[in-house]
Design a protein around this motif. Structure first.
Motif, PDB file in Angstrom:
ATOM      1  N   LEU A   1      29.736  37.117  41.496  1.00 21.41           N
ATOM      2  CA  LEU A   1      30.681  38.288  41.527  1.00 21.41           C
ATOM      3  C   LEU A   1      29.735  39.498  42.356  1.00 21.41           C
ATOM      4  CD1 LEU A   1      33.241  40.104  40.809  1.00 21.41           C
ATOM      5  CD2 LEU A   1      31.773  40.415  38.901  1.00 21.41           C
ATOM      6  N   TRP A   2      30.260  40.004  43.413  1.00 33.40           N
ATOM      7  CA  TRP A   2      29.616  41.266  43.959  1.00 33.40           C
ATOM      8  C   TRP A   2      30.262  42.360  43.691  1.00 33.40           C
ATOM      9  CZ3 TRP A   2      29.877  36.442  46.500  1.00 33.40           C
ATOM     10  CH2 TRP A   2      28.812  35.699  46.664  1.00 33.40           C
ATOM     11  N   LYS A   3      29.756  43.390  43.057  1.00 37.62           N
ATOM     12  CA  LYS A   3      30.529  44.751  42.641  1.00 37.62           C
ATOM     13  C   LYS A   3      30.371  45.736  43.825  1.00 37.62           C
ATOM     14  CE  LYS A   3      31.670  45.363  39.123  1.00 37.62           C
ATOM     15  NZ  LYS A   3      33.013  44.958  38.623  1.00 37.62           N
ATOM     16  N   TRP A   4      31.709  46.300  43.955  1.00 39.20           N
ATOM     17  CA  TRP A   4      31.952  47.239  45.184  1.00 39.20           C
ATOM     18  C   TRP A   4      30.696  48.453  44.951  1.00 39.20           C
ATOM     19  CZ3 TRP A   4      33.183  47.434  49.546  1.00 39.20           C
ATOM     20  CH2 TRP A   4      33.476  48.630  50.415  1.00 39.20           C
TER      21      TRP A   4
ATOM     22  N   ALA B   1      40.593  39.608  36.036  1.00 41.93           N
ATOM     23  CA  ALA B   1      39.416  38.492  35.673  1.00 41.93           C
ATOM     24  C   ALA B   1      39.619  37.130  36.149  1.00 41.93           C
ATOM     25  CB  ALA B   1      39.074  38.347  34.058  1.00 41.93           C
ATOM     26  N   THR B   2      38.667  36.387  36.622  1.00 41.99           N
ATOM     27  CA  THR B   2      38.896  34.869  36.873  1.00 41.99           C
ATOM     28  C   THR B   2      37.826  34.098  36.210  1.00 41.99           C
ATOM     29  OG1 THR B   2      39.529  35.747  39.366  1.00 41.99           O
ATOM     30  CG2 THR B   2      38.589  33.385  38.926  1.00 41.99           C
TER      31      THR B   2
ATOM     32  N   TRP C   1      36.744  41.734  37.515  1.00 38.05           N
ATOM     33  CA  TRP C   1      36.808  42.205  38.821  1.00 38.05           C
ATOM     34  C   TRP C   1      37.772  43.576  38.927  1.00 38.05           C
ATOM     35  CZ3 TRP C   1      41.890  41.616  40.461  1.00 38.05           C
ATOM     36  CH2 TRP C   1      42.586  40.652  39.919  1.00 38.05           C
ATOM     37  N   GLU C   2      37.343  44.457  39.898  1.00 36.16           N
ATOM     38  CA  GLU C   2      37.834  45.704  40.054  1.00 36.16           C
ATOM     39  C   GLU C   2      38.190  45.713  41.519  1.00 36.16           C
ATOM     40  OE1 GLU C   2      37.007  48.944  36.981  1.00 36.16           O
ATOM     41  OE2 GLU C   2      34.996  48.044  37.888  1.00 36.16           O
TER      42      GLU C   2
ATOM     43  N   ASP D   1      35.668  44.326  44.699  1.00 36.11           N
ATOM     44  CA  ASP D   1      34.684  43.427  44.241  1.00 36.11           C
ATOM     45  C   ASP D   1      35.052  42.269  44.951  1.00 36.11           C
ATOM     46  OD1 ASP D   1      33.711  45.516  42.369  1.00 36.11           O
ATOM     47  OD2 ASP D   1      34.472  44.151  40.799  1.00 36.11           O
ATOM     48  N   SER D   2      34.060  41.486  45.186  1.00 32.85           N
ATOM     49  CA  SER D   2      34.219  40.259  45.683  1.00 32.85           C
ATOM     50  C   SER D   2      33.551  38.941  44.961  1.00 32.85           C
ATOM     51  CB  SER D   2      33.335  40.174  47.190  1.00 32.85           C
ATOM     52  OG  SER D   2      34.098  41.148  48.032  1.00 32.85           O
ATOM     53  N   PHE D   3      34.196  37.745  44.945  1.00 34.28           N
ATOM     54  CA  PHE D   3      33.466  36.622  44.147  1.00 34.28           C
ATOM     55  C   PHE D   3      33.925  35.383  44.795  1.00 34.28           C
ATOM     56  CE2 PHE D   3      37.627  35.264  42.172  1.00 34.28           C
ATOM     57  CZ  PHE D   3      38.377  36.601  42.196  1.00 34.28           C
ATOM     58  N   VAL D   4      33.091  34.298  44.544  1.00 35.16           N
ATOM     59  CA  VAL D   4      33.332  33.060  45.075  1.00 35.16           C
ATOM     60  C   VAL D   4      33.745  32.047  43.880  1.00 35.16           C
ATOM     61  CG1 VAL D   4      31.630  31.060  45.925  1.00 35.16           C
ATOM     62  CG2 VAL D   4      31.518  33.190  46.814  1.00 35.16           C
ATOM     63  N   VAL D   5      34.617  31.119  44.271  1.00 36.45           N
ATOM     64  CA  VAL D   5      35.081  29.934  43.606  1.00 36.45           C
ATOM     65  C   VAL D   5      34.478  28.792  44.394  1.00 36.45           C
ATOM     66  CG1 VAL D   5      36.647  28.536  42.501  1.00 36.45           C
ATOM     67  CG2 VAL D   5      36.875  31.362  42.403  1.00 36.45           C
TER      68      VAL D   5
END
Ligand SMILES: [Fe+2]
Ligand SMILES: [Fe+2]
Length: 350
Positions: free
Chosen positions: A45-48, A287-288, A297-298, A301-305
């Motif tokens: 997860l990368w926070k904004w 949330a994931t 996440w807000e 934000d970006s995230f990888v599955v």
């Protein structure tokens, strides 16, 4: 006097073969291949505030006169850090263009897409089409299309860049050319091109003409979808895929883009697939769960599955909808007949 014959052994055979560019299968320890697809790509997860803060600092330190682009890349901790890729197939970064700036025209074999995060009025020109950028717009620069970015508005603009750079790198196909001028001439607006794409179309309309999905068109379609309870996908909520309007196929040859809306409090069931998905939270918070871990996440934000990881999403708000923009490598896997998906049961973590 004859030398005594050397007794042959596996070690001697291995050494002799190595000198001839040969290797025995027995050396690889591959007696059993994995029973499931394996990846070194890690859920991340990368926070904004981290991304945006870095972009603002780069805005002070990096000039577009000296640098081709002002871009901050998302780096997956499970991959080669020097390559700075977010996954093994798709690269994600964020780009920042200040008022009065121009990112020079070029083209390359990696295909790219731009999803506008904030700022209005700048434009990307793609093969002569001027695509004016507003938040939520998706703009495509397919492989070898000329593109340059100009900001003649009064505010900075930030967008997400998604590229199939890692895949094209793995195939040893990376190349780039510069346009002879800093900017390419503008021949028409993307609105003119979109207007040609009604159900009745001009004879022999070129297939490469469509580059721009406007938020003002996708947003009503997404909310229209969300009014029909029966079309809710149990794994993805209300899912809208960006289709190529000329072919009906995926957004680009290698990347499928989508928007998904999770109503307040919505929680999806878990599944897994052999494609890898990168998400960007465009609206709301949630949330994931990916395997055993939960990523909160807000907006921004970006995230990888990663592939073959069980995952489920939920909207943490009881009052606000959440909208996720996503990019998946599923079209590449489907082309290679490697795509599979299945539902899965994971213990819910909160
Ligand atoms: Fe580019
Ligand atoms: Fe999924």
């Amino acid at each position: 006097m004859n030398q005594p014959a050397q007794k042959d052994s596996v070690a001697v055979l291995d050494r002799d073969m190595a000198g001839k560019n040969l290797s025995g299968y027995w050396r690889l320890g591959m007696e059993g291949l994995p029973q499931q697809p394996m990846t070194s790509v890690e859920p991340c997860l990368w926070k904004w505030p981290d991304v945006y803060g870095s972009l603002l600092r780069a805005g002070e330190l990096i000039s577009l006169e000296n640098s081709e682009r002002r871009v901050v890349r998302l780096v997956n901790p499970g991959l080669n850090q020097q390559l700075a890729f977010a996954t093994h197939t798709i690269q994600i970064s964020f780009q920042y263009v200040k008022p009065g700036e121009n990112a020079r025209a070029h083209r390359h074999t990696p295909a790219a897409l731009r999803f506008v995060v904030q700022g209005s009025g700048a434009y990307t020109t793609v093969n002569g089409q001027q695509c004016t950028m507003d938040p939520g717009d998706l703009i495509l620069t397919p492989k070898l299309t000329w593109h340059d970015h100009s900001n003649e508005s009064k505010e900075p603009i930030v967008w997400l860049d998604g590229l199939d750079f890692p895949l094209v790198t793995a195939l040893h196909q990376v190349m780039q050319e510069r346009y002879p001028e800093r900017r390419q001439p503008i021949e028409k607006s993307s609105e003119e091109a979109i207007d040609q794409l009604g159900a009745a179309r001009r004879h022999n309309l070129p297939l490469a003409d469509f580059f721009h999905y406007k938020w003002r068109d996708t947003e009503p379609a997404l909310h229209g979808l969300a009014r029909s309870l029966s079309v809710r996908d149990r794994f993805d909520g209300y899912l809208l895929e960006y289709r190529n309007p000329l072919t009906g196929g995926p957004t680009m040859t290698t990347i499928q883009c989508a928007l998904q809306l999770l109503p307040p409090g919505d929680k999806t069931e878990s599944h897994r697939h052999t494609s890898t998905t990168i998400y960007h939270a465009f609206r709301g918070r949630g949330a994931t769960q990916i395997g055993e871990r939960v990523f909160e996440w807000e907006q921004g934000d970006s995230f990888v599955v990663p592939l073959w990881h069980d995952h489920r999403h939920w909207n943490r708000s009881a009052a606000e909808e959440a909208i996720l923009f996503s990019m998946s490598d599923a079209p590449a896997l489907k082309a290679l007949d490697l795509y599979r998906e299945e539902e899965s049961a994971i213990d819910e973590r909160r």
